[in-house]
Design a protein around this motif. Structure first.
Motif, mmCIF file in Angstrom:
data_model
loop_
_atom_site.group_PDB
_atom_site.id
_atom_site.type_symbol
_atom_site.label_atom_id
_atom_site.label_comp_id
_atom_site.label_asym_id
_atom_site.label_seq_id
_atom_site.Cartn_x
_atom_site.Cartn_y
_atom_site.Cartn_z
ATOM 1 N N VAL A 109 -7.027 1.718 17.269
ATOM 2 C CA VAL A 109 -5.580 1.548 17.065
ATOM 3 C C VAL A 109 -5.311 0.305 16.225
ATOM 4 O O VAL A 109 -4.452 0.316 15.331
ATOM 5 N N ASP A 110 -6.040 -0.757 16.508
ATOM 6 C CA ASP A 110 -5.867 -1.995 15.729
ATOM 7 C C ASP A 110 -6.170 -1.760 14.251
ATOM 8 O O ASP A 110 -5.512 -2.341 13.368
ATOM 9 N N SER A 111 -7.145 -0.923 13.972
ATOM 10 C CA SER A 111 -7.475 -0.594 12.580
ATOM 11 C C SER A 111 -6.307 0.127 11.901
ATOM 12 O O SER A 111 -5.993 -0.132 10.731
ATOM 13 N N GLN A 112 -5.658 1.026 12.641
ATOM 14 C CA GLN A 112 -4.494 1.724 12.101
ATOM 15 C C GLN A 112 -3.335 0.761 11.852
ATOM 16 O O GLN A 112 -2.630 0.862 10.829
ATOM 17 N N ILE A 113 -3.156 -0.166 12.761
ATOM 18 C CA ILE A 113 -2.092 -1.161 12.589
ATOM 19 C C ILE A 113 -2.363 -2.021 11.364
ATOM 20 O O ILE A 113 -1.458 -2.306 10.557
ATOM 21 N N GLN A 114 -3.612 -2.440 11.213
ATOM 22 C CA GLN A 114 -3.985 -3.254 10.053
ATOM 23 C C GLN A 114 -3.781 -2.481 8.757
ATOM 24 O O GLN A 114 -3.325 -3.040 7.741
ATOM 25 N N LEU A 115 -4.080 -1.191 8.774
ATOM 26 C CA LEU A 115 -3.896 -0.364 7.586
ATOM 27 C C LEU A 115 -2.424 -0.308 7.183
ATOM 28 O O LEU A 115 -2.095 -0.433 5.989
ATOM 29 N N THR A 116 -1.540 -0.130 8.163
ATOM 30 C CA THR A 116 -0.107 -0.081 7.849
ATOM 31 C C THR A 116 0.366 -1.423 7.283
ATOM 32 O O THR A 116 1.213 -1.465 6.383
ATOM 33 N N GLU A 117 -0.176 -2.497 7.823
ATOM 34 C CA GLU A 117 0.211 -3.817 7.320
ATOM 35 C C GLU A 117 -0.250 -4.007 5.880
ATOM 36 O O GLU A 117 0.484 -4.574 5.046
ATOM 37 N N ASN A 118 -1.446 -3.526 5.552
ATOM 38 C CA ASN A 118 -1.959 -3.644 4.181
ATOM 39 C C ASN A 118 -1.119 -2.807 3.205
ATOM 40 O O ASN A 118 -0.800 -3.267 2.103
ATOM 41 N N ILE A 119 -0.775 -1.591 3.644
ATOM 42 C CA ILE A 119 0.037 -0.718 2.792
ATOM 43 C C ILE A 119 1.408 -1.347 2.557
ATOM 44 O O ILE A 119 1.936 -1.348 1.434
ATOM 45 N N ASN A 120 1.995 -1.892 3.610
ATOM 46 C CA ASN A 120 3.296 -2.538 3.489
ATOM 47 C C ASN A 120 3.241 -3.745 2.560
ATOM 48 O O ASN A 120 4.156 -3.976 1.763
ATOM 49 N N SER A 121 2.183 -4.502 2.697
ATOM 50 C CA SER A 121 2.029 -5.691 1.854
ATOM 51 C C SER A 121 1.954 -5.290 0.376
ATOM 52 O O SER A 121 2.616 -5.899 -0.484
ATOM 53 N N ASP A 122 1.168 -4.261 0.072
ATOM 54 C CA ASP A 122 1.045 -3.798 -1.308
ATOM 55 C C ASP A 122 2.374 -3.245 -1.826
ATOM 56 O O ASP A 122 2.760 -3.493 -2.983
ATOM 57 N N SER A 123 3.088 -2.502 -0.962
ATOM 58 C CA SER A 123 4.370 -1.921 -1.375
ATOM 59 C C SER A 123 5.406 -3.003 -1.656
ATOM 60 O O SER A 123 6.186 -2.909 -2.613
ATOM 61 N N GLN A 126 4.576 -4.598 -4.940
ATOM 62 C CA GLN A 126 4.942 -3.704 -6.035
ATOM 63 C C GLN A 126 6.460 -3.676 -6.218
ATOM 64 O O GLN A 126 6.965 -3.662 -7.346
ATOM 65 N N GLN A 127 7.172 -3.671 -5.107
ATOM 66 C CA GLN A 127 8.634 -3.671 -5.156
ATOM 67 C C GLN A 127 9.143 -4.953 -5.827
ATOM 68 O O GLN A 127 10.054 -4.896 -6.674
ATOM 69 N N ALA A 128 8.556 -6.088 -5.465
ATOM 70 C CA ALA A 128 8.963 -7.371 -6.062
ATOM 71 C C ALA A 128 8.695 -7.376 -7.567
ATOM 72 O O ALA A 128 9.508 -7.871 -8.361
ATOM 73 N N LYS A 132 11.577 -7.606 -10.455
ATOM 74 C CA LYS A 132 11.499 -8.653 -11.475
ATOM 75 C C LYS A 132 11.581 -8.023 -12.869
ATOM 76 O O LYS A 132 12.237 -8.556 -13.781
ATOM 77 N N GLN A 133 10.922 -6.882 -13.004
ATOM 78 C CA GLN A 133 10.942 -6.154 -14.277
ATOM 79 C C GLN A 133 12.373 -5.712 -14.618
ATOM 80 O O GLN A 133 12.794 -5.779 -15.777
ATOM 81 N N ILE A 152 11.092 1.802 -7.267
ATOM 82 C CA ILE A 152 11.539 0.810 -6.282
ATOM 83 C C ILE A 152 11.964 1.502 -4.995
ATOM 84 O O ILE A 152 11.611 1.079 -3.876
ATOM 85 N N LYS A 153 12.710 2.580 -5.152
ATOM 86 C CA LYS A 153 13.164 3.349 -3.987
ATOM 87 C C LYS A 153 11.977 3.899 -3.207
ATOM 88 O O LYS A 153 11.962 3.880 -1.964
#
Length: 207
Positions: A109-123, A126-128, A132-133, A152-153
């Motif tokens: 479960v912790d691995s799944q939580i970490q995965l969501t955090e990584n995906i969110n961080s990348d998103s 990318q959004q920022a 800026k663009q 962005i959406k």
């Protein structure tokens, strides 16, 4: 007793019943109005040989049915509890085995939580970058391409979805912890019961 003997001699059977006033009666047949009420059949010595209970009311029948249903549910629950106890003992020789199984589930479960955090961080990154663009394009008095806003959406939606998934996984982690805590406590109880049983049998053999 003499009257009872005379009645049975004359008619072969004798019945006893009580009327609505609590008065006891004897006769060779039960009056129609008392057939569904409690009464007894006596032998020649006046001993009860048959007993008929009063017919149950609709409410009594309903209550009897409800109690039978509840009893069945209790018996089924007890059967399932015994099955769970047997599986718990058969699949986990020691308390340590339960702890290892719990930790493995929590790690997954912790691995799944970490995965969501990584995906969110990348998103979010990318959004920022896209935002800026947009500012740079607007600063140069150019029209911002529609696909930039769509991207962005999309990144915002990704963050939202992954945040929900993360929360679900955290809830799942809590459930696993509570579940295994209950397993471990039950395991201790079952092991203590087994030990007590062995000791009792040993004492009995010693006697």
């Amino acid at each position: 007793i003499a009257l009872i003997g005379m009645a049975t001699s004359a008619h072969g059977k004798l019945y006893k019943w009580v009327d609505e006033n609590g008065q006891m009666h004897f006769g060779d047949r039960v009056p129609v109005q008392y057939i569904e009420k409690e009464h007894q059949e006596l032998n020649e010595q006046g001993v009860i040989i048959k007993h008929k209970d009063a017919a149950k009311t609709a409410e009594e029948k309903a209550e009897e049915k409800r109690l039978a249903k509840e009893q069945k549910k209790l018996e089924l629950a007890e059967k399932r509890r015994k099955q769970r106890d047997r599986v718990l003992l058969d699949t986990n020789p020691t308390e340590r085995d339960l702890i290892v199984a719990r930790d493995a589930r929590l790690d997954a479960v912790d691995s799944q939580i970490q995965l969501t955090e990584n995906i969110n961080s990348d998103s979010k990154k990318q959004q920022a970058t896209l935002e800026k663009q947009v500012l740079q394009i607007k600063a140069s008095n150019r029209e911002v391409p529609a696909d930039v806003y769509e991207r962005i959406k999309s990144e915002k939606q990704q963050v939202k979805v992954q945040s929900q998934v993360k929360q679900q996984q955290k809830s799942r982690r809590d459930e696993i912890s509570m579940q295994f805590e209950a397993y471990i406590e039950r395991f201790k109880v079952l092991k203590a019961e087994q030990k007590a049983k062995r000791e009792r049998l040993a004492r009995e053999r010693g006697l």
